[in-house]
Design an enzyme around this catalytic site. Structure first.
Site, mmCIF file in Angstrom:
data_model
loop_
_atom_site.group_PDB
_atom_site.id
_atom_site.type_symbol
_atom_site.label_atom_id
_atom_site.label_comp_id
_atom_site.label_asym_id
_atom_site.label_seq_id
_atom_site.Cartn_x
_atom_site.Cartn_y
_atom_site.Cartn_z
ATOM 1 C CE LYS A 63 20.388 -20.320 -57.419
ATOM 2 N NZ LYS A 63 21.622 -20.264 -56.630
ATOM 3 C CG ASN A 64 23.558 -22.372 -59.175
ATOM 4 O OD1 ASN A 64 23.213 -21.284 -58.696
ATOM 5 N ND2 ASN A 64 23.355 -23.516 -58.553
ATOM 6 N NE ARG A 80 29.035 -19.378 -49.617
ATOM 7 C CZ ARG A 80 30.295 -19.448 -49.208
ATOM 8 N NH1 ARG A 80 30.663 -18.764 -48.161
ATOM 9 N NH2 ARG A 80 31.163 -20.170 -49.845
ATOM 10 C CB CYS A 135 24.834 -19.654 -45.654
ATOM 11 S SG CYS A 135 25.263 -20.996 -46.721
ATOM 12 N NE ARG A 164 27.675 -22.670 -49.662
ATOM 13 C CZ ARG A 164 26.752 -22.171 -50.494
ATOM 14 N NH1 ARG A 164 25.679 -21.608 -50.020
ATOM 15 N NH2 ARG A 164 26.949 -22.222 -51.796
ATOM 16 N N PRO A 165 33.481 -22.530 -46.575
ATOM 17 C CG PRO A 165 35.233 -24.019 -46.256
ATOM 18 C CD PRO A 165 33.749 -23.911 -46.185
ATOM 19 C CB ILE A 166 36.149 -18.751 -50.025
ATOM 20 C CG1 ILE A 166 36.738 -17.726 -49.053
ATOM 21 C CG2 ILE A 166 34.640 -18.583 -50.138
ATOM 22 C CD1 ILE A 166 36.734 -16.323 -49.613
ATOM 23 C CG ASP A 210 22.127 -27.343 -55.555
ATOM 24 O OD1 ASP A 210 22.549 -26.624 -56.468
ATOM 25 O OD2 ASP A 210 22.646 -27.377 -54.423
ATOM 26 N NE ARG A 253 19.478 -16.520 -52.110
ATOM 27 C CZ ARG A 253 20.582 -16.627 -51.405
ATOM 28 N NH1 ARG A 253 20.515 -16.832 -50.098
ATOM 29 N NH2 ARG A 253 21.769 -16.558 -51.971
HETATM 30 C C1 EPZ Z 1 27.720 -24.025 -55.955
HETATM 31 O O1 EPZ Z 1 28.039 -23.517 -54.676
HETATM 32 C C2 EPZ Z 1 26.239 -23.746 -56.163
HETATM 33 N N1 EPZ Z 1 26.000 -22.300 -56.127
HETATM 34 C C3 EPZ Z 1 25.435 -24.439 -55.065
HETATM 35 O O2 EPZ Z 1 24.058 -24.221 -55.348
HETATM 36 C C4 EPZ Z 1 25.710 -25.939 -55.117
HETATM 37 O O3 EPZ Z 1 25.034 -26.568 -54.057
HETATM 38 C C5 EPZ Z 1 27.219 -26.185 -54.993
HETATM 39 O O4 EPZ Z 1 27.930 -25.452 -56.015
HETATM 40 C C6 EPZ Z 1 27.582 -27.655 -55.125
HETATM 41 O O5 EPZ Z 1 27.155 -28.145 -56.356
HETATM 42 C C7 EPZ Z 1 26.265 -21.568 -57.231
HETATM 43 O O6 EPZ Z 1 26.702 -22.078 -58.252
HETATM 44 C C8 EPZ Z 1 25.969 -20.104 -57.142
HETATM 45 P P1 EPZ Z 1 31.281 -25.664 -53.752
HETATM 46 P P2 EPZ Z 1 29.592 -23.431 -54.211
HETATM 47 O O7 EPZ Z 1 32.355 -24.639 -53.696
HETATM 48 O O8 EPZ Z 1 30.419 -23.013 -55.350
HETATM 49 C C9 EPZ Z 1 33.502 -26.945 -49.810
HETATM 50 C C10 EPZ Z 1 21.867 -23.582 -54.895
HETATM 51 O O9 EPZ Z 1 21.025 -24.143 -54.184
HETATM 52 N N2 EPZ Z 1 34.446 -25.868 -50.146
HETATM 53 O O10 EPZ Z 1 31.327 -26.719 -54.811
HETATM 54 O O11 EPZ Z 1 29.632 -22.620 -52.968
HETATM 55 C C11 EPZ Z 1 32.180 -26.370 -49.324
HETATM 56 O O12 EPZ Z 1 32.257 -26.097 -47.931
HETATM 57 C C12 EPZ Z 1 23.302 -23.454 -54.408
HETATM 58 O O13 EPZ Z 1 21.650 -23.127 -56.051
HETATM 59 C C13 EPZ Z 1 35.612 -25.742 -49.413
HETATM 60 O O14 EPZ Z 1 35.869 -26.501 -48.492
HETATM 61 O O15 EPZ Z 1 29.858 -24.959 -53.858
HETATM 62 C C14 EPZ Z 1 31.194 -27.450 -49.624
HETATM 63 O O16 EPZ Z 1 31.181 -28.391 -48.568
HETATM 64 C C15 EPZ Z 1 23.444 -23.920 -52.972
HETATM 65 N N3 EPZ Z 1 36.477 -24.732 -49.712
HETATM 66 C C16 EPZ Z 1 31.769 -28.118 -50.878
HETATM 67 O O17 EPZ Z 1 33.130 -27.664 -50.985
HETATM 68 C C17 EPZ Z 1 36.239 -23.852 -50.734
HETATM 69 O O18 EPZ Z 1 37.079 -22.962 -50.983
HETATM 70 C C18 EPZ Z 1 31.049 -27.734 -52.153
HETATM 71 O O19 EPZ Z 1 31.162 -26.342 -52.298
HETATM 72 C C19 EPZ Z 1 35.046 -23.991 -51.474
HETATM 73 C C20 EPZ Z 1 34.164 -25.008 -51.166
#
Ligand code: EPZ
Length: 416
Positions: free
Chosen positions: A22-23, A92, A116, A121-123, A304, A396
């Site tokens: 999926k990811n 997201r 969520c 989960r900021p961007i 995950d 999902r």
């Molecule tokens: C991806 O989410 C995956 N989703 C998540 O899987 C997975 O848990 C996560 O990576 C970590 O491996 C998809 O690929 C669609 P991150 P993502 O940006 O990209 C912080 C599932 O169950 N952060 O690596 O959102 C954030 O708050 C899902 O399949 C910032 O601070 O994860 C978090 O604490 C759930 N600023 C950490 O980084 C940002 O701009 C990891 O987030 C972005 C993220």
């Protein structure tokens, strides 16, 4: 509302084919926005998140057609840059269209993502990278509007945290930027490597794939490509844990152990017997003992699989400490597991799990995708009946978790 009803499972036996990731698929789908040609993806899993991304892309004018598990996505008819509705709230990963839209249309408008269940989960890191590449981002009434009038330009970007999504968004955008982009402290998850391989097939120039420093040399255009995404390492890990928790002997066909070293190592420490074979991964359970687990960015133990691992450790002998380093609120499964008799104490980022002789079935609710999977695993090992509600969360990310487990002998069914 659909739910899973189940009873304590005999040892799972047999073989089941794992789904594709999926990811990996979600960002690959967004790549269609960057070309006027078509991308053909094979083995696309039937998931509600995939349906959501397809609907979002169609909203923007791309054409998405699906025939069984083959999907063709064509970006030629792109006629929009504003992702309507509230896609990011619903999923997201919708934020992954920002980089591609900026690269192709020099503008993008998307709802600002709310938090969520598992965290805020900021961007900020996505926006930091795109801004350094020349995009200006304005926030107004819950929407982000990004514009790059002169087009995106290559930049040197340091990610304060190796964010998976930020790495993917910036890497995609950089493939069509003018000049070279360097992403330092990039995430190295296998799904990002897979995405880079598709982009290379489309004509992108990327070096350092799988490393912490990615160098992307912008090109004029990207063309169509065919690609088969990697197996889903998280679904694979979930099924491995279910097999071990029931003391079973299961062969996961098509599974790729090379992306699961941390999970395999921890499961072996618990007492599971895991062998990588040509056709996939074989898992045999045994008397399980508690272990400590820390979730880390790749190649560490994946966040995950923290919840499913916790569910297995609830029945392992001894005490385990699980530390969740990635998300600030990813212990949502704990209250539900406690309803089944688990002994878990949460202290900030740490969950202390004391193995119990017995869990008992209960009516429990899935709060998010992986917490839901954890409850299914717990139900397999609990005495009596378990009902897992709100399984839309589970669907999902798992094509048919109940079906896969039933094929291995678990007394589980999906009921409306
Ligand atoms: C991806 O989410 C995956 N989703 C998540 O899987 C997975 O848990 C996560 O990576 C970590 O491996 C998809 O690929 C669609 P991150 P993502 O940006 O990209 C912080 C599932 O169950 N952060 O690596 O959102 C954030 O708050 C899902 O399949 C910032 O601070 O994860 C978090 O604490 C759930 N600023 C950490 O980084 C940002 O701009 C990891 O987030 C972005 C993220």
């Amino acid at each position: 509302m659909a739910q899973y009803v189940m009873q304590k499972s005999p040892a799972l036996h047999g073989e089941v084919r794992v789904q594709r990731s999926k990811n990996a698929v979600l960002p690959m789908m967004a790549c269609c926005l960057m070309t006027e040609e078509c991308i053909d993806l094979a083995g696309v899993p039937k998931l509600t998140d995939v349906d959501c991304m397809a609907a979002l892309l169609s909203d923007l004018g791309a054409t998405v057609t699906r025939k069984n598990d083959e999907m063709t996505l064509c970006g030629g008819g792109l006629n929009g840059w504003q992702a309507g509705h509230n896609w990011v709230e619903r999923m997201r990963a919708s934020v992954l269209v920002m980089g591609p839209l900026l690269a192709r249309c020099r503008k993008a408008r998307l709802n600002f993502p709310g938090g969520c269940a598992i965290g805020t989960r900021p961007i900020d890191l996505h926006l930091k990278g795109l801004s350094l590449m020349g995009a200006s981002v304005a926030l107004s009434d819950g929407c982000m509007e990004a514009r790059a009038q002169e087009g995106l330009k290559g930049a040197n970007i340091y990610l304060d945290f190796p964010s998976v999504g930020a790495t993917e968004n910036i890497m995609m955008a950089a493939t069509l930027a003018q000049g070279t982009t360097v992403i330092e402290n990039a995430a190295k998850e296998p799904e990002i490597v897979d995405l880079a391989h598709l982009l290379e097939r489309m004509g992108a120039r990327i070096s350092g794939v799988g490393q912490s420093t990615l160098v992307i040399e912008g090109v004029e255009k990207l063309h169509g490509a065919q690609y088969t995404p990697m197996p889903d390492r998280i679904e694979t890990g979930t099924l491995m844990l279910c097999a071990a928790a029931t003391g079973g002997d299961v062969l996961l066909m098509g599974a790729d152990g090379s992306s699961l070293h941390a999970v395999i190592a921890k499961m072996r420490e618990c007492g599971a017997v895991i062998t990588a074979q040509d056709q996939g991964i074989r898992v045999r359970g045994g008397e399980l003992v508690g272990v400590d687990v820390e979730t880390l960015v790749y190649p560490g133990f994946p966040t995950d699989l923290q919840a499913p691992m916790m569910a297995l450790l609830c029945r392992a002998e001894g005490t385990s400490i699980l530390t969740e380093h990635i998300f600030e609120n990813r212990f949502m499964q704990v209250p539900q597991l406690r309803k089944m008799g688990a002994s878990i104490t949460v202290r900030g980022r740490n969950a202390i799990v004391r193995g119990v002789m017995e869990l008992h079935g209960a009516r429990v609710a899935a709060t998010d995708l992986r917490a839901g999977a954890a409850l299914v695993l717990a139900g397999l090992t609990a005495e009596g009946h378990t009902t897992v509600t709100d399984i839309a969360h589970i669907e999902r990310g798992y094509v048919d978790l109940a079906g896969a487990l039933a094929a291995l002998g678990a007394p589980i069914a999906r009921v409306e």
